[in-house]
Design an enzyme around this catalytic site. Structure first.
Site, mmCIF file in Angstrom:
data_model
loop_
_atom_site.group_PDB
_atom_site.id
_atom_site.type_symbol
_atom_site.label_atom_id
_atom_site.label_comp_id
_atom_site.label_asym_id
_atom_site.label_seq_id
_atom_site.Cartn_x
_atom_site.Cartn_y
_atom_site.Cartn_z
ATOM 1 C CG PHE A 147 -1.823 1.246 1.123
ATOM 2 C CD1 PHE A 147 -3.296 1.144 0.575
ATOM 3 C CD2 PHE A 147 -1.648 2.418 1.769
ATOM 4 C CE1 PHE A 147 -3.963 2.207 0.326
ATOM 5 C CE2 PHE A 147 -2.490 3.568 1.731
ATOM 6 C CZ PHE A 147 -3.560 3.413 0.892
ATOM 7 C CG ASP A 232 5.982 4.249 1.329
ATOM 8 O OD1 ASP A 232 5.992 5.040 2.162
ATOM 9 O OD2 ASP A 232 5.197 4.041 0.520
ATOM 10 C CE LYS A 261 -0.086 7.282 6.594
ATOM 11 N NZ LYS A 261 -1.072 8.120 6.124
#
Length: 425
Positions: A147, A232, A261
């Site tokens: 994801f 990532d 984030k």
């Protein structure tokens, strides 16, 4: 306020989002009104322990006073000018980010998905201009179960059918391997492979931790084949796993790092693609950019956020309390019997795998919310626990105590259910 009025208040806000918003989310039935540090209060004043921290975006806790103060100071000066000009906050932020990550340069964007898109563009141009792959033939290897975001390019290499359904035509240039499986990576590699894009822990797939030694082998394979290793850490980075960056657990250094984030301190979006000059310098003026990327307000808050992580030793807190959280949840696993299949994770990022024959993760998440703990399911079988890095032993005890209560209630109900006898002719 009586129960009927409270329900009406919650339902009115839920109904308004449902009426005027796209139906692209299925939120837990809680209407958040305000929050502070590790606590959240709904519109009726009910208190919750936040065990999700907005998928790590609120790693510093809600409305950290130093971050709020940094935002307020900057808002009195200037917020957005675009990258058409230099500013007083971006340079210092990039300098600090470089010191923390160990990479020479960083390219700021807004969201994690934008930073991933930046990484894809960088890898492709590097593959063409440095490795010599014909333009349009570059290939990036990605893990099954990944994801990395929801843009049209990124969903093109997802292996989750619902992410792709009806959104074609899909982008090409990607090949898949099995997460944690070097034999699969070797089989997928060709002379057109320019990069491996990978999460250090697969969050959306259920907080899947790779086998020990996998990333060391992957690093060696990429070196041997002149392939970029792009990590990532949009969700895993900045202390979430008990280290500044999850790759540190593996004793390796990637060629590039993607952050997001928590970089915005829970106040606003900012992300970054980090690499050394030999990789980053494939970007030239007008080859890539973003109007809001690296804006003065975001840079000021992100700089203060990095300092807070250091000053308040939040990475160390994540390591210590992460071990405590995992141990506490494993005690519940023993008590709940076969309801819980596995507890796995690193630092303050834990997945609890539920036996789907006994309950759905969503069912337990909703019961937790009703008792004052906010969490979220993934793939119907895993409950994620990822509180702010400011969490305390006391709050973990409270949250895990409620989780224990919910699990044992489910076990008691299941064991009390009468067995239905089927009559045979």
């Amino acid at each position: 306020m009586n129960a009927k009025t409270m329900a009406a208040t919650t339902d009115s806000f839920v109904a308004k989002e449902a009426q005027y918003g796209a139906r692209n989310y299925a939120p837990v039935h809680v209407v958040v009104d305000h929050a502070l540090d590790c606590k959240v209060w709904d519109v009726e004043g009910r208190e919750y322990i936040d065990m999700m921290s907005a998928y790590s975006a609120v790693s510093h806790g809600h409305l950290h006073p130093r971050l709020v103060a940094a935002a307020q100071r900057q808002l009195k000066k200037v917020a957005v000018t675009s990258r058409a000009y230099y500013g007083t906050t971006l340079g210092p932020f990039l300098e600090k980010l470089s010191q923390v990550t160990g990479f020479e340069r960083a390219l700021p964007m807004n969201t994690g998905a934008e930073a991933v898109e930046t990484a894809i563009k960088c890898a492709r141009r590097w593959g063409h201009r440095v490795k010599g792959i014909a333009d349009g033939q570059q290939q990036i290897l990605v893990a099954r179960g990944n994801f990395h975001g929801r843009t049209s390019t990124i969903i093109s290499f997802s292996t989750e059918p619902s992410y792709q359904d009806g959104f074609g035509p899909l982008a090409s240039g990607f090949a898949h391997f099995d997460f944690g499986d070097m034999a699969s990576i070797r089989a997928a590699t060709t002379d057109r492979t320019c990069a491996v894009l990978i999460e250090p822990i697969q969050g959306e797939a259920g907080v899947l931790v790779p086998p020990a030694g996998f990333f060391g082998e992957l690093r060696a394979w990429c070196d041997e084949n002149n392939i970029l290793l792009i990590d990532d850490e949009v969700q895993a980075g900045l202390g979430r796993t008990g280290r500044w960056f999850a790759f540190e657990h593996e004793g390796i250094r990637p060629d590039a790092l993607i952050l997001g984030k928590a970089l915005g301190g829970g106040l606003l979006p900012i992300s970054a693609f980090c690499a050394d000059a030999k990789v980053m310098d494939v970007f030239t003026p007008n080859s890539h950019g973003s109007t809001f990327g690296g804006n003065a307000l975001a840079a000021a808050v992100a700089l203060e956020g990095l300092k807070v992580l250091e000053d308040e030793k939040l990475v160390e807190n994540s390591a210590e309390l992460g071990q405590y959280l995992i141990a506490s949840l494993r005690e519940v696993q023993v008590q709940a019997g076969s309801l819980i299949r596995e507890v796995r994770g690193r630092g303050l990022w834990v997945g609890v795998d539920i036996d789907p024959a006994q309950a759905t993760a969503r069912e337990l998440v909703e019961r937790l919310a009703a008792k004052g703990v906010l969490s979220k399911e993934t793939h119907e079988t895993v409950i994620r626990f990822a509180p702010p890095l400011t969490i305390t032993h006391e709050l973990i005890d409270q949250a895990v105590g409620i989780f224990r209560e919910v699990c044992l209630e489910k076990v008691r109900v299941a064991s009390a259910s009468p067995t239905v006898e089927v009559a045979h002719a």
